[in-house]
Enzyme design. Sequence first.
Site, PDB file in Angstrom:
ATOM      1  N   ASP A 144      76.722 -60.301  70.546  1.00  0.00           N
ATOM      2  CA  ASP A 144      78.178 -60.240  70.379  1.00  0.00           C
ATOM      3  C   ASP A 144      78.903 -61.235  71.268  1.00  0.00           C
ATOM      4  O   ASP A 144      80.077 -61.536  71.020  1.00  0.00           O
ATOM      5  CB  ASP A 144      78.684 -58.828  70.690  1.00  0.00           C
ATOM      6  N   ASP A 160      73.953 -54.024  73.742  1.00  0.00           N
ATOM      7  CA  ASP A 160      75.324 -53.525  73.665  1.00  0.00           C
ATOM      8  C   ASP A 160      76.128 -54.261  72.602  1.00  0.00           C
ATOM      9  O   ASP A 160      76.197 -55.493  72.584  1.00  0.00           O
ATOM     10  CB  ASP A 160      76.013 -53.674  75.027  1.00  0.00           C
ATOM     11  N   ASP A 163      81.917 -53.451  89.022  1.00  0.00           N
ATOM     12  CA  ASP A 163      81.333 -52.303  89.714  1.00  0.00           C
ATOM     13  C   ASP A 163      81.172 -51.095  88.795  1.00  0.00           C
ATOM     14  O   ASP A 163      80.288 -50.253  89.026  1.00  0.00           O
ATOM     15  CB  ASP A 163      82.189 -51.923  90.929  1.00  0.00           C
ATOM     16  N   VAL A 164      82.008 -50.991  87.784  1.00  0.00           N
ATOM     17  CA  VAL A 164      81.840 -49.906  86.811  1.00  0.00           C
ATOM     18  C   VAL A 164      80.462 -50.007  86.164  1.00  0.00           C
ATOM     19  O   VAL A 164      79.824 -48.998  85.862  1.00  0.00           O
ATOM     20  CB  VAL A 164      82.953 -49.950  85.746  1.00  0.00           C
ATOM     21  N   HIS A 165      79.985 -51.246  85.981  1.00  0.00           N
ATOM     22  CA  HIS A 165      78.650 -51.470  85.425  1.00  0.00           C
ATOM     23  C   HIS A 165      77.589 -51.373  86.524  1.00  0.00           C
ATOM     24  O   HIS A 165      76.615 -50.616  86.405  1.00  0.00           O
ATOM     25  CB  HIS A 165      78.577 -52.851  84.764  1.00  0.00           C
ATOM     26  N   LYS A 193      88.423 -58.057  88.554  1.00  0.00           N
ATOM     27  CA  LYS A 193      87.104 -58.481  88.068  1.00  0.00           C
ATOM     28  C   LYS A 193      85.994 -57.717  88.784  1.00  0.00           C
ATOM     29  O   LYS A 193      85.038 -57.238  88.143  1.00  0.00           O
ATOM     30  CB  LYS A 193      86.931 -59.986  88.277  1.00  0.00           C
ATOM     31  N   ASP A 194      86.113 -57.590  90.111  1.00  0.00           N
ATOM     32  CA  ASP A 194      85.090 -56.877  90.881  1.00  0.00           C
ATOM     33  C   ASP A 194      85.046 -55.392  90.519  1.00  0.00           C
ATOM     34  O   ASP A 194      83.961 -54.785  90.467  1.00  0.00           O
ATOM     35  CB  ASP A 194      85.353 -57.038  92.378  1.00  0.00           C
ATOM     36  N   SER A 195      86.199 -54.808  90.260  1.00  0.00           N
ATOM     37  CA  SER A 195      86.242 -53.389  89.906  1.00  0.00           C
ATOM     38  C   SER A 195      85.594 -53.142  88.551  1.00  0.00           C
ATOM     39  O   SER A 195      84.842 -52.168  88.379  1.00  0.00           O
ATOM     40  CB  SER A 195      87.691 -52.890  89.902  1.00  0.00           C
ATOM     41  N   ASP A 211      70.452 -58.554  71.063  1.00  0.00           N
ATOM     42  CA  ASP A 211      71.079 -58.009  72.255  1.00  0.00           C
ATOM     43  C   ASP A 211      71.169 -56.499  72.043  1.00  0.00           C
ATOM     44  O   ASP A 211      70.891 -56.005  70.943  1.00  0.00           O
ATOM     45  CB  ASP A 211      72.463 -58.644  72.432  1.00  0.00           C
TER      46      ASP A 211
END
Length: 546
Positions: A387, A102, A254-256, A249-251, A100
């Site tokens: 991870d 990250d 959205d950062v990603h 969760k949505d916020s 992976d």
Amino acid sequence: MATVAAAARGAGARAAAGLRSCGGAVARERPRSGCARRLCSAPAAPAAVDMKSYLWARYHEAKRSTDELVPSIMNNLLNPDAIFSNNEMSLSDIEIYGFDYDYTLVFYSKHLHTLIFNAARDLLINEHRYPVEIRKYEYDPSFAIRGLHYDVQRAVLMKIDAFHYIQMGTVYRGLSVVPDEEVIDMYEGSHVPLEQMSDFYGKSSHGNTMKQFMDIFSLPEMTLLSCVNEHFLKNNIDYEPVHLYKDVKDSIRDVHIKGIMYRAIEADIEKYICYADQTRAVLAKLAAHGKKMFLITNSPSSFVDKGMRYIVGKDWRDLFDVVIVQAEKPNFFNDKRRPFRKVNEKGVLLWDKIHKLQKGQIYKQGNLYEFLKLTGWRGSKVLYFGDHIYSDLADLTLKHGWRTGAIIPELRSELRIMNTEQYIQTMTWLQTLTGLLEQMQVHRDAESQLVLQEWKKERKEMREMTKSFFNAQFGSLFRTDQNPTYFLRRLSRFADIYMASLSCLLNYDVHHTFYPRRTPLQHELPAWSDSPSAFKAPLLQEAQAK
């Protein structure tokens, strides 16, 4: 981890062995059949003995035995840079290494979680119309640990053990602990039924009311959830917990998805990425031994490219036989329909049908079944590192027979704590005291019961102390008071080996075999453990002579 536990268990078990008796005589040998039926027997004190003095004499002798044991444990500390095995595995059998990205190939600094928390908090205010006052909350890295469960409908965060029991004192509503009595009323006990637990991937879906936070990126999410809950509770604001969970969760998502996190890291890569030299050394070592390597990540192409250029160099793709981005794990491991798409040097997706996965190219999406068909990399010759125990490892080990390695960064700091004299002293005495309680509970007279109550109080205080060694709110990632955590249960099931970082591979040659430590089952003799002989505690002698 196993060192102190094995030694402490050895001390407790041998103390128990020294305390067992038949008809008042200490049973230092295998009990005869008649005596064997008396499973809860303890040394019968002479009739004239003051029981209070008798029990405290036992206590102090056990304490002396523990004090004598600690120095030998201190000479056999665990290496925080070691690799630990759940399942026997030889690196000689591994031909292909997968990774992976990250928190596996790349590690991030403490600044990243603060960035995610602040960005998601601001999205709640600006896009979901949450009170501007929540901006006063800052990210606290010492609040949460991975592996916690969140009851979406009740808005409480908690730690659950491998048997679905809630660890009392670790249930939080907002930033405040929920009293044990309230927890018991809420769940009609401390057990969480299977149908209320999260689904296979730790999500709250299909009637499951709990979410398990398993990846490292979830730490700011748990903290933000708790902070917003705290604000609503402190200000008597009526709210629907399910809506709050979904909005947070949505916020975080959205950062990603909106690229906020990716742009910030790319703009100041030295601030956010660390341990680049170690990752470079691991990849170089594997390449030098002719191992094939591949990368499967959910992160986007340009982000991975810039990170790997920083870690390895501009020719990083020459090290990997296959590179797959935006794979959408865990769907990647189960969906048989999504085709691969090639990404050109400018990041543009091509529409060519993929007949071969070529070295030096970057591919997007796809699925594991097509990957296996195109590469032929099947079964136990493949070792994949990640991870996230569910998204990275579970399907690979259960459905495809790959060997799996879990990257657990918290392991290094926990082992350093466990190597301290204070922790070793506390844990060894806690286990020995538990053994005393188990044996002496047969004395039912009032005087004895008062002594046992004092011991139980001390045991409770020590258990709380051991929790605070790791995290004041939730304790260790791997243990509740007595049992493994639900997190460790899944780690043990889905990971053949686990370690703090990929750099631990540098301590082993490519032909090393990892052997799981044999620890005694509850019905086995502690002497069967493979612990060093230094941990063999002396038998506790009779406190009273005839």
